[in-house]
Design a protein around this motif. Structure first.
Motif, PDB file in Angstrom:
ATOM      1  N   ALA A  94      -7.202   2.905   2.036  1.00 57.34           N
ATOM      2  CA  ALA A  94      -7.010   4.321   2.365  1.00 57.34           C
ATOM      3  C   ALA A  94      -6.394   4.511   3.756  1.00 57.34           C
ATOM      4  O   ALA A  94      -5.840   5.560   4.061  1.00 57.34           O
ATOM      5  CB  ALA A  94      -8.339   5.065   2.278  1.00 57.34           C
ATOM      6  N   PHE A  95      -6.484   3.499   4.626  1.00 57.18           N
ATOM      7  CA  PHE A  95      -5.978   3.623   6.001  1.00 57.18           C
ATOM      8  C   PHE A  95      -4.602   3.014   6.191  1.00 57.18           C
ATOM      9  O   PHE A  95      -3.968   3.201   7.225  1.00 57.18           O
ATOM     10  CB  PHE A  95      -6.937   2.941   6.990  1.00 57.18           C
ATOM     11  CG  PHE A  95      -8.310   3.537   7.030  1.00 57.18           C
ATOM     12  CD1 PHE A  95      -8.563   4.821   6.523  1.00 57.18           C
ATOM     13  CD2 PHE A  95      -9.375   2.829   7.580  1.00 57.18           C
ATOM     14  CE1 PHE A  95      -9.843   5.371   6.563  1.00 57.18           C
ATOM     15  CE2 PHE A  95     -10.658   3.377   7.623  1.00 57.18           C
ATOM     16  CZ  PHE A  95     -10.889   4.644   7.110  1.00 57.18           C
ATOM     17  N   ILE A  96      -4.137   2.249   5.220  1.00 58.43           N
ATOM     18  CA  ILE A  96      -2.966   1.410   5.468  1.00 58.43           C
ATOM     19  C   ILE A  96      -1.692   2.236   5.688  1.00 58.43           C
ATOM     20  O   ILE A  96      -0.872   1.914   6.560  1.00 58.43           O
ATOM     21  CB  ILE A  96      -2.794   0.379   4.324  1.00 58.43           C
ATOM     22  CG1 ILE A  96      -1.773  -0.676   4.715  1.00 58.43           C
ATOM     23  CG2 ILE A  96      -2.402   1.011   3.030  1.00 58.43           C
ATOM     24  CD1 ILE A  96      -1.726  -1.843   3.754  1.00 58.43           C
ATOM     25  N   HIS A  97      -1.546   3.302   4.933  1.00 55.23           N
ATOM     26  CA  HIS A  97      -0.332   4.108   5.051  1.00 55.23           C
ATOM     27  C   HIS A  97      -0.227   4.694   6.457  1.00 55.23           C
ATOM     28  O   HIS A  97       0.824   4.623   7.107  1.00 55.23           O
ATOM     29  CB  HIS A  97      -0.349   5.223   4.005  1.00 55.23           C
ATOM     30  CG  HIS A  97       0.970   5.925   3.888  1.00 55.23           C
ATOM     31  ND1 HIS A  97       2.131   5.275   3.553  1.00 55.23           N
ATOM     32  CD2 HIS A  97       1.312   7.231   4.083  1.00 55.23           C
ATOM     33  CE1 HIS A  97       3.134   6.137   3.546  1.00 55.23           C
ATOM     34  NE2 HIS A  97       2.668   7.334   3.864  1.00 55.23           N
ATOM     35  N   GLN A  98      -1.337   5.241   6.936  1.00 53.65           N
ATOM     36  CA  GLN A  98      -1.420   5.797   8.284  1.00 53.65           C
ATOM     37  C   GLN A  98      -1.127   4.713   9.337  1.00 53.65           C
ATOM     38  O   GLN A  98      -0.341   4.934  10.273  1.00 53.65           O
ATOM     39  CB  GLN A  98      -2.834   6.378   8.477  1.00 53.65           C
ATOM     40  CG  GLN A  98      -3.106   6.991   9.826  1.00 53.65           C
ATOM     41  CD  GLN A  98      -2.276   8.262  10.056  1.00 53.65           C
ATOM     42  OE1 GLN A  98      -1.804   8.889   9.115  1.00 53.65           O
ATOM     43  NE2 GLN A  98      -2.069   8.594  11.329  1.00 53.65           N
ATOM     44  N   ALA A  99      -1.700   3.537   9.150  1.00 54.08           N
ATOM     45  CA  ALA A  99      -1.554   2.472  10.147  1.00 54.08           C
ATOM     46  C   ALA A  99      -0.113   1.987  10.261  1.00 54.08           C
ATOM     47  O   ALA A  99       0.383   1.732  11.356  1.00 54.08           O
ATOM     48  CB  ALA A  99      -2.483   1.302   9.803  1.00 54.08           C
ATOM     49  N   LEU A 100       0.576   1.889   9.122  1.00 49.78           N
ATOM     50  CA  LEU A 100       1.909   1.271   9.123  1.00 49.78           C
ATOM     51  C   LEU A 100       3.050   2.245   9.338  1.00 49.78           C
ATOM     52  O   LEU A 100       4.196   1.831   9.513  1.00 49.78           O
ATOM     53  CB  LEU A 100       2.149   0.527   7.792  1.00 49.78           C
ATOM     54  CG  LEU A 100       1.253  -0.678   7.486  1.00 49.78           C
ATOM     55  CD1 LEU A 100       1.708  -1.345   6.191  1.00 49.78           C
ATOM     56  CD2 LEU A 100       1.255  -1.688   8.631  1.00 49.78           C
ATOM     57  N   LYS A 101       2.749   3.549   9.351  1.00 51.46           N
ATOM     58  CA  LYS A 101       3.865   4.509   9.275  1.00 51.46           C
ATOM     59  C   LYS A 101       4.771   4.504  10.505  1.00 51.46           C
ATOM     60  O   LYS A 101       5.939   4.881  10.401  1.00 51.46           O
ATOM     61  CB  LYS A 101       3.350   5.924   8.945  1.00 51.46           C
ATOM     62  CG  LYS A 101       2.656   6.661  10.051  1.00 51.46           C
ATOM     63  CD  LYS A 101       2.286   8.058   9.561  1.00 51.46           C
ATOM     64  CE  LYS A 101       1.426   8.825  10.553  1.00 51.46           C
ATOM     65  NZ  LYS A 101       1.558   8.539  11.971  1.00 51.46           N
TER      66      LYS A 101
ATOM     67  N   HIS B 219       8.182   0.381   1.977  1.00 52.76           N
ATOM     68  CA  HIS B 219       8.675  -0.201   3.230  1.00 52.76           C
ATOM     69  C   HIS B 219       9.820  -1.162   2.991  1.00 52.76           C
ATOM     70  O   HIS B 219      10.221  -1.897   3.906  1.00 52.76           O
ATOM     71  CB  HIS B 219       7.527  -0.894   3.970  1.00 52.76           C
ATOM     72  CG  HIS B 219       6.470   0.060   4.437  1.00 52.76           C
ATOM     73  ND1 HIS B 219       6.654   0.881   5.524  1.00 52.76           N
ATOM     74  CD2 HIS B 219       5.250   0.354   3.948  1.00 52.76           C
ATOM     75  CE1 HIS B 219       5.563   1.626   5.696  1.00 52.76           C
ATOM     76  NE2 HIS B 219       4.704   1.333   4.746  1.00 52.76           N
ATOM     77  N   ASP B 220      10.287  -1.180   1.750  1.00 48.32           N
ATOM     78  CA  ASP B 220      11.467  -1.963   1.423  1.00 48.32           C
ATOM     79  C   ASP B 220      11.334  -3.440   1.814  1.00 48.32           C
ATOM     80  O   ASP B 220      12.305  -4.066   2.265  1.00 48.32           O
ATOM     81  CB  ASP B 220      12.682  -1.330   2.134  1.00 48.32           C
ATOM     82  CG  ASP B 220      13.967  -1.732   1.423  1.00 48.32           C
ATOM     83  OD1 ASP B 220      13.908  -2.079   0.223  1.00 48.32           O
ATOM     84  OD2 ASP B 220      15.027  -1.722   2.080  1.00 48.32           O
ATOM     85  N   ILE B 221      10.117  -3.956   1.684  1.00 48.16           N
ATOM     86  CA  ILE B 221       9.914  -5.371   1.996  1.00 48.16           C
ATOM     87  C   ILE B 221      10.269  -6.189   0.764  1.00 48.16           C
ATOM     88  O   ILE B 221       9.838  -5.879  -0.344  1.00 48.16           O
ATOM     89  CB  ILE B 221       8.453  -5.619   2.428  1.00 48.16           C
ATOM     90  CG1 ILE B 221       8.203  -4.873   3.741  1.00 48.16           C
ATOM     91  CG2 ILE B 221       8.166  -7.111   2.573  1.00 48.16           C
ATOM     92  CD1 ILE B 221       6.776  -4.892   4.191  1.00 48.16           C
ATOM     93  N   SER B 222      11.052  -7.219   0.982  1.00 47.37           N
ATOM     94  CA  SER B 222      11.526  -8.033  -0.135  1.00 47.37           C
ATOM     95  C   SER B 222      10.347  -8.692  -0.858  1.00 47.37           C
ATOM     96  O   SER B 222       9.404  -9.175  -0.234  1.00 47.37           O
ATOM     97  CB  SER B 222      12.480  -9.091   0.422  1.00 47.37           C
ATOM     98  OG  SER B 222      12.501 -10.197  -0.435  1.00 47.37           O
ATOM     99  N   LYS B 223      10.422  -8.712  -2.180  1.00 46.06           N
ATOM    100  CA  LYS B 223       9.361  -9.311  -2.990  1.00 46.06           C
ATOM    101  C   LYS B 223       9.012 -10.727  -2.550  1.00 46.06           C
ATOM    102  O   LYS B 223       7.856 -11.120  -2.533  1.00 46.06           O
ATOM    103  CB  LYS B 223       9.801  -9.373  -4.464  1.00 46.06           C
ATOM    104  CG  LYS B 223       9.436  -8.150  -5.264  1.00 46.06           C
ATOM    105  CD  LYS B 223       9.791  -8.329  -6.732  1.00 46.06           C
ATOM    106  CE  LYS B 223       8.738  -9.146  -7.468  1.00 46.06           C
ATOM    107  NZ  LYS B 223       8.874  -9.052  -8.938  1.00 46.06           N
ATOM    108  N   LYS B 224      10.035 -11.479  -2.188  1.00 40.97           N
ATOM    109  CA  LYS B 224       9.785 -12.894  -1.866  1.00 40.97           C
ATOM    110  C   LYS B 224       8.954 -13.072  -0.596  1.00 40.97           C
ATOM    111  O   LYS B 224       8.514 -14.172  -0.269  1.00 40.97           O
ATOM    112  CB  LYS B 224      11.098 -13.678  -1.797  1.00 40.97           C
ATOM    113  CG  LYS B 224      11.975 -13.346  -0.589  1.00 40.97           C
ATOM    114  CD  LYS B 224      13.191 -14.274  -0.569  1.00 40.97           C
ATOM    115  CE  LYS B 224      13.870 -14.259   0.811  1.00 40.97           C
ATOM    116  NZ  LYS B 224      14.309 -12.932   1.278  1.00 40.97           N
TER     117      LYS B 224
END
Lengths: 338, 338
Positions: free
Chosen positions: B91-98, B133-138
């Protein structure tokens, strides 16, 4: 679920006087049937007839003497019953049945509620009945867990899985055992349920040993998950059946109720071994039989032929019969789990 | 297991200050590496720098400040680390990474140690990182249990399962997390491990609710066995993978360690619901988040499309969000289990 008219309810025999036998008698008494309850002890029979309670096991359970007839006469018990439920320790069954007249077996349906193997013969109960008493396969079945008898006594919701070579008989017994606190269902896998029940006792010994050595919840979770893979490998060889789902209650559920119970005899026995007791002194101290102790010997004997990879059973066997210390064996086991 | 020379040990970031984050920091500190430990609270950072203990979680664990650098600067943490372990409530991750700069993500390897879904977005962490966040799957992976952080603090033998889309990174992280009290191994199933971890929290809620209603060990064994079948049905649809064995530690083990723990937040929360608390008052009373509470909403949202048969999740959802009483819902559930 089958809907059986009362008039067609068969007479059932329960063989054994322990807590599981007492729980089964209680469950069956919810139906309008006659139950012949065989036990070895004259004293227990007298006590039950006089006071309507088993003096030694689940003594809180009221026995309905309008339906239940306790007796020490095994030939008569079998003669007068159509369904025979065996619920005594595997180690006693050969002795108990040896004087039954051959003619009595004919046409009777035998269901094993035993979670063990016949020592020395290294056989699950259905194979033992077939091979040693010439009982036809189509008359054999099994009652599977997960079910602590103590919770049946308290009428807490529980589930039983019934299986028989002839599914018609399984349906009838499932109907008889179904009541307001017991759900039953039928699956097709007599030998698989029996072998899994034998193995769960060995796994509980392993859980107990590691608990006794102060291993915790994280380790136990890994041990039980690996145990399920070990059970699968063994069953796929000794009782292959491609429709088996090991995550059904009769397999995984039965393992869980034993492995996570503080009251499991096998777990308590294992715990004493883990704390440094010898097998002999642990048995003296407990004054009861842990089925897993005998089962692991039979299982390893059977596996000499099959050579299935059984790290947890080997761990238990090496400690109980190979004179190896738990501290040494746990290092080997730790590296084999994942 | 990979043998990595000390010189090639990568810098690792741990994001989060809770007990699981603290346990991971402790495990990583067994290696000769630098660990950047991000948390929101300035006070906690100051306390750790001064006293080498997390003031709020697993306070007994000694933090090795020669290796561990606590900080509140997330951009710098990510910039200076190659492997990023996310260990904070979903629940906090979106806020933390934004506020992290897009440029910082590039080439970093992200491993989720989170057992939950992003609320509102109804996404497991790997999907969230990829989509939002467009992080590559790999560059994505997961750290699976079964592992109570409290037992890691006590250095009791535990096992972790690591998975990543690129197995090379999984091998490296597995190597870094392997130490005298932690065994690690690598499997190939990021999404499956994540979904199973989400579901185990919902199952633990169900266990808690039924425990709160005084259901016993027999019922719990059946509930957990049925839960495994429910997890299988759901995973086969949302993350199909024909090599998955649900009885491996990352699935069954992870479920067991939570469902059978008296300390599981989800189980305790469920128990209060079963005893008649409302969800709101149970949350106020506990003063912490039970991941399963949010997870069941997301899961049922996802399942609107798939319509998988999920009796246990439905049981929890109907009670927590459908305003149904546990006494009514338990009757429905009882009949659906077997």
């Amino acid at each position: 679920m089958l809907d059986l008219p009362s008039a067609h309810m068969p007479t059932v025999a329960v063989i054994g006087s322990g807590s599981w036998a007492t729980a089964i008698v209680k469950i069956l008494s919810e139906r309008p049937i006659k139950i012949n309850w065989w036990m070895r002890s004259e004293e227990s029979v007298k006590h039950i007839k006089a006071f309507a309670h088993n003096p030694k096991y689940l003594s809180d359970v009221q026995i309905d003497l309008n339906k239940v007839a306790p007796t020490t006469n095994l030939n008569k018990t079998i003669e007068e019953s159509k369904y025979i439920i065996l619920a005594l320790p595997a180690a006693f069954i050969h002795q108990a049945l040896k004087d039954v007249k051959e003619s009595q077996w004919k046409g009777k349906k035998f269901f094993s509620a035993i979670k063990g193997m016949i020592p020395d013969k290294h056989k699950i109960i259905s194979d033992y009945l077939k091979d040693e008493h010439d009982i036809s396969k189509k008359n054999l079945g099994v009652i599977g867990g997960p079910c602590h008898s103590e919770e049946v006594a308290l009428e807490r919701q529980s589930y039983l899985t019934i299986s028989a070579i002839d599914p018609k008989h399984a349906e009838i017994l499932a109907h008889l055992l179904n009541c307001r606190y017991i759900h039953t269902h039928v699956i097709d896998d007599v030998a698989g349920i029996e072998y899994a029940a034998v193995m769960k006792n060995i796994i509980s010994l392993a859980v107990g040993i590691t608990r006794g050595m102060n291993y915790g919840d994280n380790f136990q979770a890994v041990l039980v998950a690996n145990a399920m893979q070990e059970i699968k490998r063994f069953l796929d060889i000794v009782a292959p059946f491609n429709k088996r789902d090991l995550n059904e209650s009769a397999y995984l559920g039965d393992l869980l109720v034993t492995a996570y119970s503080q009251f499991s005899r096998n777990r308590i026995f294992g715990q004493m071994i883990g704390k440094g007791y010898t097998a002999k002194s642990a048995q003296l101290e407990m004054n009861m039989i842990a089925e897993g102790y005998y089962a692991v010997k039979s299982l390893m004997e059977i596996n000499k032929k099959h050579k299935v990879d059984l790290p947890i059973c080997e761990f238990v066997y090496n400690i109980l019969y190979g004179n190896q210390s738990p501290t040494r064996e746990i290092r080997v086991l730790e590296a084999r789990l994942k």
